[in-house]
Design a protein around this motif. Structure first.
Motif, mmCIF file in Angstrom:
data_model
loop_
_atom_site.group_PDB
_atom_site.id
_atom_site.type_symbol
_atom_site.label_atom_id
_atom_site.label_comp_id
_atom_site.label_asym_id
_atom_site.label_seq_id
_atom_site.Cartn_x
_atom_site.Cartn_y
_atom_site.Cartn_z
ATOM 1 N N GLU A 4 0.833 -1.201 0.000
ATOM 2 C CA GLU A 4 0.000 0.000 0.000
ATOM 3 C C GLU A 4 0.873 1.258 0.000
ATOM 4 O O GLU A 4 0.609 2.209 -0.739
ATOM 5 C CB GLU A 4 -0.928 -0.001 1.221
ATOM 6 C CG GLU A 4 -1.819 1.205 1.336
ATOM 7 C CD GLU A 4 -2.914 1.275 0.296
ATOM 8 O OE1 GLU A 4 -3.431 2.379 0.066
ATOM 9 O OE2 GLU A 4 -3.259 0.235 -0.300
ATOM 10 N N GLU A 5 1.928 1.247 0.823
ATOM 11 C CA GLU A 5 2.845 2.387 0.867
ATOM 12 C C GLU A 5 3.543 2.580 -0.470
ATOM 13 O O GLU A 5 3.699 3.712 -0.943
ATOM 14 C CB GLU A 5 3.874 2.191 1.983
ATOM 15 C CG GLU A 5 3.280 2.320 3.370
ATOM 16 C CD GLU A 5 4.212 1.850 4.482
ATOM 17 O OE1 GLU A 5 5.399 1.536 4.186
ATOM 18 O OE2 GLU A 5 3.744 1.784 5.633
ATOM 19 N N ARG A 6 3.966 1.486 -1.100
ATOM 20 C CA ARG A 6 4.607 1.575 -2.419
ATOM 21 C C ARG A 6 3.638 2.136 -3.451
ATOM 22 O O ARG A 6 4.011 2.980 -4.271
ATOM 23 C CB ARG A 6 5.094 0.202 -2.877
ATOM 24 C CG ARG A 6 6.345 -0.262 -2.196
ATOM 25 C CD ARG A 6 6.852 -1.575 -2.830
ATOM 26 N NE ARG A 6 7.673 -2.288 -1.884
ATOM 27 C CZ ARG A 6 7.484 -3.539 -1.496
ATOM 28 N NH1 ARG A 6 6.522 -4.255 -2.020
ATOM 29 N NH2 ARG A 6 8.276 -4.089 -0.609
ATOM 30 N N PHE A 7 2.425 1.644 -3.409
ATOM 31 C CA PHE A 7 1.416 2.109 -4.363
ATOM 32 C C PHE A 7 1.171 3.609 -4.200
ATOM 33 O O PHE A 7 1.133 4.351 -5.184
ATOM 34 C CB PHE A 7 0.108 1.331 -4.169
ATOM 35 C CG PHE A 7 -1.007 1.821 -5.045
ATOM 36 C CD1 PHE A 7 -1.051 1.501 -6.388
ATOM 37 C CD2 PHE A 7 -2.012 2.636 -4.535
ATOM 38 C CE1 PHE A 7 -2.065 1.972 -7.207
ATOM 39 C CE2 PHE A 7 -3.029 3.103 -5.335
ATOM 40 C CZ PHE A 7 -3.062 2.770 -6.678
ATOM 41 N N LEU A 8 1.033 4.067 -2.966
ATOM 42 C CA LEU A 8 0.797 5.495 -2.728
ATOM 43 C C LEU A 8 1.994 6.329 -3.182
ATOM 44 O O LEU A 8 1.829 7.418 -3.735
ATOM 45 C CB LEU A 8 0.496 5.746 -1.252
ATOM 46 C CG LEU A 8 -0.853 5.204 -0.762
ATOM 47 C CD1 LEU A 8 -0.986 5.381 0.752
ATOM 48 C CD2 LEU A 8 -2.020 5.870 -1.484
ATOM 49 N N SER A 9 3.202 5.787 -2.970
ATOM 50 C CA SER A 9 4.408 6.485 -3.409
ATOM 51 C C SER A 9 4.438 6.589 -4.937
ATOM 52 O O SER A 9 4.717 7.658 -5.490
ATOM 53 C CB SER A 9 5.639 5.756 -2.901
ATOM 54 O OG SER A 9 6.803 6.328 -3.427
ATOM 55 N N LEU A 10 4.141 5.483 -5.601
ATOM 56 C CA LEU A 10 4.111 5.486 -7.068
ATOM 57 C C LEU A 10 3.024 6.418 -7.600
ATOM 58 O O LEU A 10 3.231 7.117 -8.597
ATOM 59 C CB LEU A 10 3.887 4.068 -7.600
ATOM 60 C CG LEU A 10 5.078 3.122 -7.484
ATOM 61 C CD1 LEU A 10 4.657 1.697 -7.871
ATOM 62 C CD2 LEU A 10 6.225 3.602 -8.360
ATOM 63 N N GLU A 11 1.896 6.425 -6.932
ATOM 64 C CA GLU A 11 0.801 7.294 -7.348
ATOM 65 C C GLU A 11 1.231 8.759 -7.253
ATOM 66 O O GLU A 11 0.967 9.560 -8.155
ATOM 67 C CB GLU A 11 -0.416 7.026 -6.460
ATOM 68 C CG GLU A 11 -1.706 7.627 -6.951
ATOM 69 C CD GLU A 11 -2.887 7.186 -6.117
ATOM 70 O OE1 GLU A 11 -3.911 6.813 -6.721
ATOM 71 O OE2 GLU A 11 -2.801 7.221 -4.872
ATOM 72 N N GLY A 12 1.931 9.118 -6.175
ATOM 73 C CA GLY A 12 2.435 10.481 -6.018
ATOM 74 C C GLY A 12 3.448 10.832 -7.096
ATOM 75 O O GLY A 12 3.433 11.933 -7.653
ATOM 76 N N LEU A 33 4.912 13.416 -12.287
ATOM 77 C CA LEU A 33 5.361 13.239 -13.667
ATOM 78 C C LEU A 33 4.328 13.806 -14.641
ATOM 79 O O LEU A 33 4.684 14.495 -15.599
ATOM 80 C CB LEU A 33 5.627 11.763 -13.957
ATOM 81 C CG LEU A 33 6.150 11.405 -15.343
ATOM 82 C CD1 LEU A 33 7.497 12.070 -15.588
ATOM 83 C CD2 LEU A 33 6.273 9.894 -15.477
ATOM 84 N N LYS A 34 3.067 13.530 -14.384
ATOM 85 C CA LYS A 34 1.992 14.042 -15.247
ATOM 86 C C LYS A 34 1.985 15.566 -15.247
ATOM 87 O O LYS A 34 1.852 16.201 -16.286
ATOM 88 C CB LYS A 34 0.639 13.512 -14.778
ATOM 89 C CG LYS A 34 -0.515 13.940 -15.672
ATOM 90 C CD LYS A 34 -1.836 13.430 -15.145
ATOM 91 C CE LYS A 34 -3.007 13.833 -15.992
ATOM 92 N NZ LYS A 34 -3.140 15.240 -16.269
ATOM 93 N N SER A 35 2.172 16.155 -14.088
ATOM 94 C CA SER A 35 2.215 17.610 -13.983
ATOM 95 C C SER A 35 3.387 18.179 -14.781
ATOM 96 O O SER A 35 3.248 19.176 -15.495
ATOM 97 C CB SER A 35 2.316 18.010 -12.513
ATOM 98 O OG SER A 35 2.423 19.391 -12.384
ATOM 99 N N SER A 36 4.542 17.514 -14.680
ATOM 100 C CA SER A 36 5.728 17.968 -15.431
ATOM 101 C C SER A 36 5.494 17.863 -16.930
ATOM 102 O O SER A 36 5.872 18.767 -17.695
ATOM 103 C CB SER A 36 6.951 17.136 -15.038
ATOM 104 O OG SER A 36 7.268 17.332 -13.687
ATOM 105 N N VAL A 37 4.885 16.778 -17.392
ATOM 106 C CA VAL A 37 4.593 16.599 -18.819
ATOM 107 C C VAL A 37 3.618 17.672 -19.286
ATOM 108 O O VAL A 37 3.790 18.255 -20.373
ATOM 109 C CB VAL A 37 4.045 15.172 -19.097
ATOM 110 C CG1 VAL A 37 3.484 15.065 -20.503
ATOM 111 C CG2 VAL A 37 5.151 14.143 -18.893
ATOM 112 N N ASP A 38 2.598 17.961 -18.478
ATOM 113 C CA ASP A 38 1.633 19.009 -18.838
ATOM 114 C C ASP A 38 2.327 20.365 -18.989
ATOM 115 O O ASP A 38 2.042 21.127 -19.918
ATOM 116 C CB ASP A 38 0.519 19.100 -17.790
ATOM 117 C CG ASP A 38 -0.426 17.912 -17.823
ATOM 118 O OD1 ASP A 38 -0.419 17.167 -18.827
ATOM 119 O OD2 ASP A 38 -1.181 17.727 -16.835
ATOM 120 N N GLU A 39 3.256 20.667 -18.081
ATOM 121 C CA GLU A 39 4.009 21.926 -18.160
ATOM 122 C C GLU A 39 4.876 21.967 -19.412
ATOM 123 O O GLU A 39 4.974 22.990 -20.090
ATOM 124 C CB GLU A 39 4.877 22.099 -16.906
ATOM 125 C CG GLU A 39 4.092 22.384 -15.650
ATOM 126 C CD GLU A 39 4.962 22.370 -14.403
ATOM 127 O OE1 GLU A 39 6.218 22.330 -14.516
ATOM 128 O OE2 GLU A 39 4.383 22.392 -13.298
#
Length: 166
Positions: A133-141, A146-152
């Motif tokens: 669960e911790e790994r998943f939340l970390s990957l989600e963050g 990454l998505k925000s950087s690509v959008d920029e």
């Protein structure tokens, strides 16, 4: 006592719905039935009345109300009372109970944390699930970042292309 209510008297209604703030409504008694025996086989007999009241234009009927009481939990989340003092005591009890719960919040947060640690020590599968669960939340963050950087980057490229066309 509910049996002493007359037309025009005040009736209080306290609504205590789960996950909602409690609501106090004040109504006017429209009618009260004569006391009647609730269960013919019961001894001593319990006398009940029916009460009809108007709450802000809404007519509400309460049946099977104990005639000799002045406050009654009509339904699990509904209390009716003909006495301001009795209802005030009910509200004070709710207040003190909720205040105690809030005062104990830090303690219960510690219990949750400690129990989580104990479960991880006692149950390897639980510990593995927690790590996943911790790994998943970390990957989600990281994915969101990454998505925000690509959008920029896309926005910057579009702006640059717009300048070249001029």
């Amino acid at each position: 006592m509910f049996s002493a209510l007359k037309e025009g008297n005040i009736l209080y209604l306290l609504l205590k719905e789960p996950k909602k703030k409690p609501v106090l409504r004040t109504g006017t008694v429209m009618s009260v039935s004569s006391p009647a025996q609730k269960n013919k086989m019961q001894y001593p007999p319990e006398m009940v009345v029916g009460i009809t009241a108007n709450f802000d234009g809404e007519t509400v009927t309460f049946s099977g109300v104990p005639a000799g009481q002045s406050i009654y939990q009509y339904q699990p989340n509904m209390v009716i009372a003909d006495s301001n003092d009795d209802l005030r005591k009910e509200v004070e009890a709710m207040y003190h109970k909720s205040k105690q719960i809030l005062d104990d919040r830090e303690y219960h947060e510690g219990v949750v944390e400690s129990c989580g640690e104990m479960l991880r020590a006692l149950d390897p599968q639980y510990a593995q699930n927690q790590r996943n669960e911790e790994r998943f939340l970390s990957l989600e963050g990281k994915f969101d970042s990454l998505k925000s950087s690509v959008d920029e980057l896309v926005a910057a490229l579009k702006a640059q292309n717009g300048k070249k066309k001029e």
